[in-house]
Design a protein around this motif. Structure first.
Motif, short mmCIF file in Angstrom:
data_model
loop_
_atom_site.label_atom_id
_atom_site.label_comp_id
_atom_site.label_asym_id
_atom_site.label_seq_id
_atom_site.Cartn_x
_atom_site.Cartn_y
_atom_site.Cartn_z
N PHE A 24 -32.58 -45.43 -53.75
CA PHE A 24 -33.45 -44.24 -53.92
C PHE A 24 -33.04 -43.02 -53.28
O PHE A 24 -32.94 -42.57 -52.27
CB PHE A 24 -34.88 -44.50 -53.16
CG PHE A 24 -35.99 -43.69 -53.34
CD1 PHE A 24 -36.44 -43.56 -54.70
CD2 PHE A 24 -36.69 -43.14 -52.46
CE1 PHE A 24 -37.52 -42.70 -54.88
CE2 PHE A 24 -37.74 -42.23 -52.85
CZ PHE A 24 -38.10 -42.22 -54.09
N ALA A 25 -32.21 -42.36 -54.13
CA ALA A 25 -31.45 -41.38 -53.67
C ALA A 25 -31.98 -39.64 -54.19
O ALA A 25 -32.23 -39.60 -55.35
CB ALA A 25 -29.99 -41.67 -54.38
N SER A 26 -31.56 -39.02 -53.25
CA SER A 26 -31.71 -37.42 -53.65
C SER A 26 -30.32 -36.54 -53.19
O SER A 26 -29.64 -37.08 -52.62
CB SER A 26 -33.01 -36.92 -52.85
OG SER A 26 -33.21 -37.60 -51.76
N HIS A 27 -30.26 -35.79 -54.31
CA HIS A 27 -28.82 -34.98 -54.08
C HIS A 27 -29.16 -33.67 -53.15
O HIS A 27 -30.10 -33.28 -53.24
CB HIS A 27 -28.37 -34.56 -55.29
CG HIS A 27 -26.92 -33.98 -55.22
ND1 HIS A 27 -26.74 -32.70 -55.08
CD2 HIS A 27 -25.80 -34.62 -55.24
CE1 HIS A 27 -25.42 -32.61 -55.14
NE2 HIS A 27 -24.81 -33.68 -55.16
N LYS A 28 -28.27 -33.40 -52.49
CA LYS A 28 -28.27 -32.33 -51.36
C LYS A 28 -28.44 -30.87 -52.37
O LYS A 28 -29.16 -30.20 -51.48
CB LYS A 28 -27.07 -32.22 -50.31
CG LYS A 28 -25.79 -31.84 -51.26
CD LYS A 28 -24.72 -31.67 -50.14
CE LYS A 28 -23.42 -31.06 -50.72
NZ LYS A 28 -22.27 -31.67 -51.38
N SER A 29 -28.16 -30.72 -53.26
CA SER A 29 -28.29 -29.55 -53.79
C SER A 29 -29.00 -29.45 -55.25
O SER A 29 -29.67 -28.34 -55.67
CB SER A 29 -27.25 -28.50 -53.91
OG SER A 29 -26.11 -29.40 -54.46
N VAL A 30 -28.73 -30.53 -55.88
CA VAL A 30 -29.39 -30.56 -57.44
C VAL A 30 -30.68 -31.35 -57.48
O VAL A 30 -30.81 -32.35 -56.82
CB VAL A 30 -28.21 -31.05 -58.45
CG1 VAL A 30 -28.64 -31.10 -59.90
CG2 VAL A 30 -26.79 -30.56 -58.16
#
Ligand SMILES: *Cc1c(COP(=O)(O)O)cnc(C)c1O
Length: 350
Positions: free
Chosen positions: A294-300
């Protein structure tokens, strides 16, 4: 007054998309990327189609027997349904039958609130902590029943058994359901706790770790009394839930333990590789012990990555929902599928 006033109105659960075209890299519904056990294919080729004239065994004996043997419990402790969705739905109907609200985490399997609404069961959610972990203390308030997945979905976070036990121990007067849809990917099942707690129901499925989502097989294990009550409701609802092929093919799958260990081991190894690659590309995620990350990107923003991947025919899951709208749930596929995913992400983010 119109007939519509008496309609049971529900907002249905939305399942992940099943694309029609074949060339999709499908990482959106946590299915297994490997085929079911070889014994399943062999049996499927030799199915006795004449027997389809007859109703199936209402007690689902073949698969119940195989599961009881595999998990070292009595047959009377096993209940089988058409996917664990069917099992959980029947369990809600059976055990969550009082005025007090049932409890589940606020970020969790999004079917729980749908069943609660469907059956008019009051519920209250317990907010996950900032690190996405389940707030054990929140499950110590008065309630009419408890359910949570371990590992949780869609976070993938696993909770150690001592905390699972703490929740069960704090709720002796209600049924506590542990939804172990993802337990075979590195966690420890709560099954041994059945010896100590008669109010525990452990729910599992063949859809993820046993590569049989298409046959719809789920089950739960609990003490004999719980299972008897569950069967009373099931036989008041539909006696013949599981068809003949599923009963036989499910039993064959359980009997091939070596294959089961092999594919779950491969998925775990691929998951750990994928974690490293995602970190390298600037993603953060709770440390998954499931077959997804379950991932989120630091800027996008997650929505942008989701749309880009979709154009590349790589499907992952995205919810435009409070708290989780900057995360993607990425199912672990084969090594080569994950390499293609990482290459596509690298091209987009790099
Ligand atoms: C996938 C899933 C289920 C249901 O799976 P079935 O295919 O119906 O067996 C239940 N709970 C959780 C948390 C799941 O992710």
């Amino acid at each position: 007054m119109s007939w519509e006033d008496s309609v049971r109105k529900v907002v249905p659960y939305v399942a992940g998309e099943q694309p029609k075209q074949k060339d999709v890299i499908k990482l959106n519904t946590n299915e297994c990327p490997y085929p079911p056990a070889p014994a399943v294919a062999k049996l499927a080729e030799n199915l006795d189609t004449d027997a389809f004239r007859l109703y199936p065994d209402p007690d689902t004996t073949p698969i119940v027997t195989a599961l009881a043997e595999y998990y070292g419990v009595k047959k009377e402790q096993v209940f089988v349904g058409v996917g664990s969705d069917d099992v959980i739905s029947m369990a809600f109907l059976t055990f969550f039958n009082n005025e007090k609200p049932i409890l589940f985490p606020d970020v969790t399997y999004s079917f729980y609130d749908v069943w609660a609404d469907l059956y008019h069961i009051p519920y209250k959610t317990v907010a996950l902590k900032d690190d996405w972990s389940i707030d054990v203390e929140g499950f110590k308030q008065e309630n009419g029943g408890v359910i949570f997945p371990n590992p949780n979905a869609p976070t993938g976070l696993y909770m150690d058994l001592e905390y699972v036990e703490e929740i069960i121990k704090a709720n002796p007067d209600v049924v506590v359901m542990v939804d172990e849809a993802y337990i075979d990917f590195g966690g420890k099942s709560a099954l041994p706790l059945l010896e100590k707690y008669d109010n525990l129901l452990v729910i599992q499925t063949f859809s993820k770790s046993r590569a049989m989502a298409g046959l719809r097989i789920g089950f739960c294990i609990g003490n004999e009394k719980l299972i008897k009550y569950l069967n009373d409701v099931k036989f008041s609802f539909n006696s013949y839930t599981m068809n003949r092929p599923s009963q036989a093919l499910g039993a064959a799958a359980v009997q091939d333990d070596a294959y089961f260990k092999e594919i779950t081991g491969k998925i775990i190894a691929t998951r750990e590789w994928t974690k490293k690659e995602l970190t390298r590309l600037g993603f953060t995620f709770p440390d998954s012990k499931a077959n997804f990350i379950f991932a989120s990107h630091k800027s996008v923003p997650a929505a942008d990555i989701f749309n880009y991947l979709r154009q590349q025919n790589i499907y992952v899951r995205y919810w435009n929902k409070d708290r989780i709208n900057n995360s993607l749930r990425i199912t672990i596929g084969t090594d080569s599928q994950m390499q293609l995913l990482i290459a596509a992400l690298e091209a987009y983010l790099g």
